[in-house]
Write a protein that holds these residues in place. Structure first.
Motif, PDB file in Angstrom:
ATOM      1  N   LEU A   1       0.818  -1.212   0.000  1.00 28.41           N
ATOM      2  CA  LEU A   1       0.000   0.000   0.000  1.00 28.41           C
ATOM      3  C   LEU A   1       0.852   1.263   0.000  1.00 28.41           C
ATOM      4  O   LEU A   1       0.535   2.229  -0.700  1.00 28.41           O
ATOM      5  N   ASN A   2       1.934   1.248   0.769  1.00 27.38           N
ATOM      6  CA  ASN A   2       2.835   2.411   0.784  1.00 27.38           C
ATOM      7  C   ASN A   2       3.413   2.654  -0.603  1.00 27.38           C
ATOM      8  O   ASN A   2       3.442   3.782  -1.085  1.00 27.38           O
ATOM      9  N   TYR A   3       3.886   1.594  -1.236  1.00 26.97           N
ATOM     10  CA  TYR A   3       4.484   1.701  -2.565  1.00 26.97           C
ATOM     11  C   TYR A   3       3.470   2.197  -3.598  1.00 26.97           C
ATOM     12  O   TYR A   3       3.735   3.127  -4.358  1.00 26.97           O
ATOM     13  N   LEU A   4       2.312   1.566  -3.622  1.00 28.25           N
ATOM     14  CA  LEU A   4       1.291   1.935  -4.602  1.00 28.25           C
ATOM     15  C   LEU A   4       0.825   3.372  -4.414  1.00 28.25           C
ATOM     16  O   LEU A   4       0.678   4.121  -5.387  1.00 28.25           O
ATOM     17  N   THR A   5       0.599   3.765  -3.176  1.00 29.69           N
ATOM     18  CA  THR A   5       0.113   5.113  -2.899  1.00 29.69           C
ATOM     19  C   THR A   5       1.173   6.160  -3.233  1.00 29.69           C
ATOM     20  O   THR A   5       0.868   7.200  -3.824  1.00 29.69           O
ATOM     21  N   LYS A   6       2.420   5.871  -2.874  1.00 30.46           N
ATOM     22  CA  LYS A   6       3.503   6.824  -3.145  1.00 30.46           C
ATOM     23  C   LYS A   6       3.741   6.981  -4.642  1.00 30.46           C
ATOM     24  O   LYS A   6       3.899   8.092  -5.143  1.00 30.46           O
ATOM     25  N   ASN A   7       3.774   5.889  -5.360  1.00 32.80           N
ATOM     26  CA  ASN A   7       4.152   5.930  -6.771  1.00 32.80           C
ATOM     27  C   ASN A   7       2.980   6.053  -7.739  1.00 32.80           C
ATOM     28  O   ASN A   7       3.169   6.506  -8.873  1.00 32.80           O
ATOM     29  N   PHE A   8       1.797   5.654  -7.302  1.00 27.73           N
ATOM     30  CA  PHE A   8       0.629   5.653  -8.189  1.00 27.73           C
ATOM     31  C   PHE A   8      -0.598   6.208  -7.483  1.00 27.73           C
ATOM     32  O   PHE A   8      -1.708   5.740  -7.679  1.00 27.73           O
ATOM     33  N   GLY A   9      -0.369   7.216  -6.640  1.00 28.83           N
ATOM     34  CA  GLY A   9      -1.462   7.870  -5.943  1.00 28.83           C
ATOM     35  C   GLY A   9      -2.076   8.969  -6.794  1.00 28.83           C
ATOM     36  O   GLY A   9      -1.618   9.251  -7.908  1.00 28.83           O
ATOM     37  N   PRO A  10      -3.098   9.615  -6.295  1.00 32.80           N
ATOM     38  CA  PRO A  10      -3.795  10.665  -7.049  1.00 32.80           C
ATOM     39  C   PRO A  10      -2.883  11.820  -7.466  1.00 32.80           C
ATOM     40  O   PRO A  10      -3.033  12.365  -8.549  1.00 32.80           O
ATOM     41  N   GLU A  11      -1.904  12.168  -6.607  1.00 31.80           N
ATOM     42  CA  GLU A  11      -1.007  13.273  -6.931  1.00 31.80           C
ATOM     43  C   GLU A  11      -0.182  12.966  -8.170  1.00 31.80           C
ATOM     44  O   GLU A  11       0.073  13.829  -9.002  1.00 31.80           O
ATOM     45  N   LYS A  12       0.246  11.723  -8.294  1.00 31.42           N
ATOM     46  CA  LYS A  12       1.050  11.330  -9.456  1.00 31.42           C
ATOM     47  C   LYS A  12       0.211  11.419 -10.729  1.00 31.42           C
ATOM     48  O   LYS A  12       0.704  11.803 -11.772  1.00 31.42           O
ATOM     49  N   GLY A  13      -1.036  11.059 -10.639  1.00 35.78           N
ATOM     50  CA  GLY A  13      -1.923  11.146 -11.794  1.00 35.78           C
ATOM     51  C   GLY A  13      -2.158  12.583 -12.203  1.00 35.78           C
ATOM     52  O   GLY A  13      -2.176  12.917 -13.378  1.00 35.78           O
ATOM     53  N   ALA A  14      -2.316  13.465 -11.225  1.00 35.91           N
ATOM     54  CA  ALA A  14      -2.531  14.880 -11.514  1.00 35.91           C
ATOM     55  C   ALA A  14      -1.295  15.485 -12.176  1.00 35.91           C
ATOM     56  O   ALA A  14      -1.407  16.255 -13.119  1.00 35.91           O
ATOM     57  N   ALA A  15      -0.117  15.111 -11.696  1.00 30.70           N
ATOM     58  CA  ALA A  15       1.126  15.621 -12.280  1.00 30.70           C
ATOM     59  C   ALA A  15       1.268  15.129 -13.715  1.00 30.70           C
ATOM     60  O   ALA A  15       1.662  15.887 -14.607  1.00 30.70           O
TER      61      ALA A  15
END
Length: 77
Positions: A47-61
């Motif tokens: 969960l830490n990995y997925l959220t850090k690397n593929f969280g909503p912020e990454k999608g927005a960027a």
């Protein structure tokens, strides 16, 4: 994580999604229901990995970068 996820589908299935930690957690539960083996001891790290690397912020960027590229590309046309 790689073995648990990519034994059934390719990595783009993961990298193209940008979900919150709760959404990723729900997705992991769904995948476990379909047969994925995710040891309890690894769940938090997943969960830490997925959220850090593929969280909503990454999608927005990523979306902002695409939008900027399209704008600069259309100006040259």
């Amino acid at each position: 994580m790689n073995a648990a996820c990519t034994s059934c589908h390719n990595t783009s299935r993961i990298t193209e999604q940008h979900m919150t930690r709760q959404q990723w957690s729900d997705q992991l539960e769904k995948m476990e229901g379909l047969g994925a083996v995710i040891p309890d001891s690894d769940r938090s790290a997943f969960l830490n990995y997925l959220t850090k690397n593929f969280g909503p912020e990454k999608g927005a960027a990523r979306d902002a970068a695409k939008s900027t590229a399209k704008k600069s590309g259309s100006a040259a046309d």
